[in-house]
Scaffold this motif. Sequence first.
Motif, PDB file in Angstrom:
ATOM      1  N   GLY A  99      10.594  15.908  15.125  1.00 14.29           N
ATOM      2  CA  GLY A  99       9.481  16.119  16.051  1.00 14.29           C
ATOM      3  C   GLY A  99       8.140  16.291  15.385  1.00 14.29           C
ATOM      4  N   LEU A 100       8.057  16.002  14.095  1.00 14.94           N
ATOM      5  CA  LEU A 100       6.794  16.189  13.386  1.00 14.94           C
ATOM      6  C   LEU A 100       5.741  15.156  13.776  1.00 14.94           C
ATOM      7  CD1 LEU A 100       8.009  17.002   9.755  1.00 14.94           C
ATOM      8  CD2 LEU A 100       7.399  18.587  11.585  1.00 14.94           C
ATOM      9  N   VAL A 101       6.187  13.971  14.132  1.00 11.48           N
ATOM     10  CA  VAL A 101       5.230  12.913  14.473  1.00 11.48           C
ATOM     11  C   VAL A 101       4.408  13.305  15.693  1.00 11.48           C
ATOM     12  CG1 VAL A 101       4.979  10.489  15.167  1.00 11.48           C
ATOM     13  CG2 VAL A 101       6.696  11.140  13.457  1.00 11.48           C
ATOM     14  N   ASP A 102       5.040  14.024  16.606  1.00 15.15           N
ATOM     15  CA  ASP A 102       4.325  14.484  17.809  1.00 15.15           C
ATOM     16  C   ASP A 102       3.214  15.481  17.462  1.00 15.15           C
ATOM     17  OD1 ASP A 102       6.076  12.959  19.313  1.00 15.15           O
ATOM     18  OD2 ASP A 102       7.469  14.632  19.615  1.00 15.15           O
ATOM     19  N   GLU A 103       3.363  16.116  16.284  1.00 13.48           N
ATOM     20  CA  GLU A 103       2.377  17.111  15.866  1.00 13.48           C
ATOM     21  C   GLU A 103       1.276  16.520  15.017  1.00 13.48           C
ATOM     22  OE1 GLU A 103       4.607  20.002  13.721  1.00 13.48           O
ATOM     23  OE2 GLU A 103       6.081  20.305  15.339  1.00 13.48           O
ATOM     24  N   ALA A 104       1.462  15.277  14.560  1.00 21.57           N
ATOM     25  CA  ALA A 104       0.517  14.658  13.618  1.00 21.57           C
ATOM     26  C   ALA A 104      -0.830  14.391  14.286  1.00 21.57           C
ATOM     27  CB  ALA A 104       1.105  13.370  13.091  1.00 21.57           C
ATOM     28  N   ARG A 159      10.248   5.930   1.943  1.00 18.29           N
ATOM     29  CA  ARG A 159       9.380   6.378   3.026  1.00 18.29           C
ATOM     30  C   ARG A 159       9.986   6.135   4.395  1.00 18.29           C
ATOM     31  NH1 ARG A 159       3.833   6.852   1.133  1.00 18.29           N
ATOM     32  NH2 ARG A 159       3.100   6.711   3.281  1.00 18.29           N
ATOM     33  N   VAL A 160      10.722   5.034   4.543  1.00 15.95           N
ATOM     34  CA  VAL A 160      11.301   4.746   5.856  1.00 15.95           C
ATOM     35  C   VAL A 160      12.277   5.842   6.251  1.00 15.95           C
ATOM     36  CG1 VAL A 160      12.684   3.138   7.200  1.00 15.95           C
ATOM     37  CG2 VAL A 160      11.013   2.264   5.582  1.00 15.95           C
ATOM     38  N   GLN A 161      13.144   6.230   5.317  1.00 20.86           N
ATOM     39  CA  GLN A 161      14.107   7.286   5.612  1.00 20.86           C
ATOM     40  C   GLN A 161      13.396   8.612   5.849  1.00 20.86           C
ATOM     41  OE1 GLN A 161      16.580   6.861   2.153  1.00 20.86           O
ATOM     42  NE2 GLN A 161      17.846   5.293   3.080  1.00 20.86           N
ATOM     43  N   ALA A 162      12.323   8.875   5.100  1.00 21.37           N
ATOM     44  CA  ALA A 162      11.534  10.093   5.321  1.00 21.37           C
ATOM     45  C   ALA A 162      10.861  10.049   6.691  1.00 21.37           C
ATOM     46  CB  ALA A 162      10.483  10.254   4.224  1.00 21.37           C
ATOM     47  N   ALA A 163      10.377   8.875   7.067  1.00 21.16           N
ATOM     48  CA  ALA A 163       9.715   8.724   8.366  1.00 21.16           C
ATOM     49  C   ALA A 163      10.689   8.981   9.515  1.00 21.16           C
ATOM     50  CB  ALA A 163       9.111   7.329   8.488  1.00 21.16           C
ATOM     51  N   ILE A 164      11.940   8.548   9.347  1.00 19.59           N
ATOM     52  CA  ILE A 164      12.954   8.789  10.378  1.00 19.59           C
ATOM     53  C   ILE A 164      13.191  10.283  10.550  1.00 19.59           C
ATOM     54  CG2 ILE A 164      15.413   8.526  10.902  1.00 19.59           C
ATOM     55  CD1 ILE A 164      15.231   5.715   9.677  1.00 19.59           C
ATOM     56  N   ASP A 181       0.819  -1.212   0.000  1.00 18.34           N
ATOM     57  CA  ASP A 181       0.000   0.000   0.000  1.00 18.34           C
ATOM     58  C   ASP A 181       0.855   1.265   0.000  1.00 18.34           C
ATOM     59  OD1 ASP A 181      -2.509   1.233  -0.066  1.00 18.34           O
ATOM     60  OD2 ASP A 181      -2.556   1.490   2.112  1.00 18.34           O
ATOM     61  N   GLY A 182       2.163   1.090  -0.084  1.00 18.36           N
ATOM     62  CA  GLY A 182       3.045   2.255  -0.145  1.00 18.36           C
ATOM     63  C   GLY A 182       3.525   2.753   1.201  1.00 18.36           C
ATOM     64  N   ALA A 183       3.219   2.008   2.264  1.00 19.75           N
ATOM     65  CA  ALA A 183       3.646   2.425   3.603  1.00 19.75           C
ATOM     66  C   ALA A 183       4.938   1.701   3.987  1.00 19.75           C
ATOM     67  CB  ALA A 183       2.550   2.121   4.630  1.00 19.75           C
ATOM     68  N   GLU A 233       3.984  23.811   4.204  1.00 19.99           N
ATOM     69  CA  GLU A 233       3.192  23.383   5.356  1.00 19.99           C
ATOM     70  C   GLU A 233       2.443  22.084   5.049  1.00 19.99           C
ATOM     71  OE1 GLU A 233       1.704  23.013   9.049  1.00 19.99           O
ATOM     72  OE2 GLU A 233       3.243  24.426   8.368  1.00 19.99           O
ATOM     73  N   ARG A 234       1.869  21.973   3.855  1.00 20.20           N
ATOM     74  CA  ARG A 234       1.133  20.769   3.488  1.00 20.20           C
ATOM     75  C   ARG A 234       2.078  19.572   3.382  1.00 20.20           C
ATOM     76  NH1 ARG A 234      -3.748  19.044   4.222  1.00 20.20           N
ATOM     77  NH2 ARG A 234      -4.950  20.270   2.717  1.00 20.20           N
ATOM     78  N   GLU A 235       3.264  19.793   2.824  1.00 19.84           N
ATOM     79  CA  GLU A 235       4.237  18.712   2.722  1.00 19.84           C
ATOM     80  C   GLU A 235       4.685  18.253   4.107  1.00 19.84           C
ATOM     81  OE1 GLU A 235       6.080  20.173  -1.589  1.00 19.84           O
ATOM     82  OE2 GLU A 235       7.131  20.627   0.287  1.00 19.84           O
ATOM     83  N   ARG A 236       4.808  19.178   5.038  1.00 16.34           N
ATOM     84  CA  ARG A 236       5.163  18.819   6.409  1.00 16.34           C
ATOM     85  C   ARG A 236       4.048  17.983   7.046  1.00 16.34           C
ATOM     86  NH1 ARG A 236       8.973  21.808   9.352  1.00 16.34           N
ATOM     87  NH2 ARG A 236       7.578  21.919  11.146  1.00 16.34           N
ATOM     88  N   GLN A 237       2.801  18.313   6.745  1.00 16.80           N
ATOM     89  CA  GLN A 237       1.680  17.536   7.263  1.00 16.80           C
ATOM     90  C   GLN A 237       1.730  16.109   6.733  1.00 16.80           C
ATOM     91  OE1 GLN A 237      -1.649  19.883   5.942  1.00 16.80           O
ATOM     92  NE2 GLN A 237      -1.754  21.066   7.851  1.00 16.80           N
ATOM     93  N   VAL A 238       1.992  15.988   5.441  1.00 14.19           N
ATOM     94  CA  VAL A 238       2.084  14.657   4.835  1.00 14.19           C
ATOM     95  C   VAL A 238       3.256  13.886   5.446  1.00 14.19           C
ATOM     96  CG1 VAL A 238       2.574  13.397   2.699  1.00 14.19           C
ATOM     97  CG2 VAL A 238       1.006  15.357   2.660  1.00 14.19           C
ATOM     98  N   LEU A 239       4.406  14.540   5.600  1.00 14.75           N
ATOM     99  CA  LEU A 239       5.586  13.888   6.178  1.00 14.75           C
ATOM    100  C   LEU A 239       5.309  13.424   7.603  1.00 14.75           C
ATOM    101  CD1 LEU A 239       8.560  13.074   6.017  1.00 14.75           C
ATOM    102  CD2 LEU A 239       9.156  15.399   6.750  1.00 14.75           C
TER     103      LEU A 239
END
Length: 221
Positions: free
Chosen positions: A216-221, A205-210, A123-125, A160-166
């Motif tokens: 600290g973006l995950v805390d904002e998701a 995606r894995v490297q982007a997720a890291i 699924d691309g994740a 900002e939108r790209e940061r939301q997606v990331l």
Amino acid sequence: MAETIRVVLADDEAMVRAGIRGILTLDPAIDVVGEAADGSAAVELVRRHRPQVVLLDIRMPRLDGLGAAAEIRSAVPGTGVLMLTTFSEDEYIARALAEGASGFLLKSGDPRELLAGVHAVADGAAFLSPAVAARVISTLSNDRMSRGLAAREQAAQLTERERQVLALVGAGLSNAEIAAKLFLVEGTVKSYMSTILTRLNVRNRVQAAIIAYEAGLVDEA
């Protein structure tokens, strides 16, 4: 009707392949289209069948899983790579991710993790088994302050939108889930992902997720 997930399986031990294939065939949405006993044969099968997912053992003759992952990511970038191993050393995890793997599973893990990993990568994740995820997070946390600064500087290049997606990528969401959460069509999310990977200068995606985690973006998701 959902599209069947085509999978190529590579492991040099016939009994291990049989066991993994047996688990995969329990899911009617998964079709094992090829099996290989070494990395070189796996690369050829991926070229021929162009599956959504390839499962690669780390240690194989002729060409190991890490080398096969690199060749596959270069030749057939649309195929997601899931690494399978009995070894949980950090060096294997780091090298597998560096070679563009979309996920990492331990053979000793729960069979449900195998099925979940195949579906996620198709699924691309990204997908890391809980044991591997704990090691990755521990490694990152040891030096998070300095790495966090670099990651925030990278993320600052994004809109900002790209940061939301990331941030949602970092939280483990697939393209479809991100699209639903942000009220976008999936094709738009894929376009954002392509731009994000380019701007962050990462392979997958894995490297982007890291980076999302370290920034600290995950805390904002």
